[in-house]
Design a protein around this motif. Sequence first.
Motif: not given
Lengths: 163, 163
Positions: B97-102
């Motif tokens: 999964x790509x790293x992401x913000x929430x």
Amino acid sequence: MDSNQKLRKQVKDEFMNYLTLRKHRRTPERFAILDHIYSSTKGHFDMDSLYKSMIESNFRVSRATLYNTIDLLLDCGLVVKHQFGANVSKYERKYGNENHDHIICTVCGTVWEAKNEAFFTSVQQKKIKKFTVHYYSMYIYGICSKCSHAKKMELRKLKKADK
Amino acid sequence: MDSNQKLRKQVKDEFMNYLTLRKHRRTPERFAILDHIYSSTKGHFDMDSLYKSMIESNFRVSRATLYNTIDLLLDCGLVVKHQFGANVSKYERKYGNENHDHIICTVCGTVWEAKNEAFFTSVQQKKIKKFTVHYYSMYIYGICSKCSHAKKMELRKLKKADK
DNA sequence: GTTACTGCAAACGATTTGCAAGTGG
DNA sequence: CCACTTGCAAATCGTTTGCAGTAAC
């Protein structure tokens, strides 16, 4: 008047406005809880310690009222909530604390606070003074367009009712 | 072999090593759960949907075993946990999964995911396409020196026992 | 064989809720 | 006065635990 007294008055006024506008009652419990948070907590606190602390100061409240009031304070932005684990909710006053990151040990659950930017840059290097970073997450809180719109409508209706 | 199959093999091997080293048993349930997560989930998932999804694939597991295994997967870093509210735990595979913000609406609780850096810079401007940011929090997960040391000692003991 | 793991059902604990009594507007 | 709030105790719900049976090693 010292700066904390000033802050306590400011947030009280803000809460007052919020309650008035939304037609929520201005009960002594609500103001006592807000004031207690802004005068006797500094960093994170949880509901249980807030409850015990208020009882200790001889202010009788029920847990139900605490939870009810915290919801209002979260909604009007005077208090911020952190969820560190399924059973670990911590709250924090929004004003009068510097903004900080949370460094959490996934083994023992201890939470440290660190100044924002300084830590953020050193995180990139994957290791900061004896703490081994595995991953980090950014949580951005706010209001989505749908809820923002709904709130606006609600508020308009309330103001209209005032004539 | 497509890239996901390759990933599934990689994480299986890693889990195998982890279990072997720690002298935890290599049960079919444990590998099935890991594989299910890496083959049939993409973004966030919760325990209930994982449970139902596994039952649906005709793999019988109990919730107790799911929770037990998730703890191991968290501990060895193959799965990551997010806590969005007192009763909202979401998990996510660490790799693939790509790293992401929430981005979380504090009113309705909806969670969006956004690419890290792009959002981080626009957050500073306090408003991104129809989402009004109130505040943001950074959570940095890892292992503190105390637990890291304890783990190292534990591991050393295990290796020694092997002679 | 031993001992850890699994499944089940019961327990847990922070938070929420229903209801009667109290009180702000 | 009436509807909103409060306090209490009971309910809730995701997660954990105790225990008996099962299987890894």
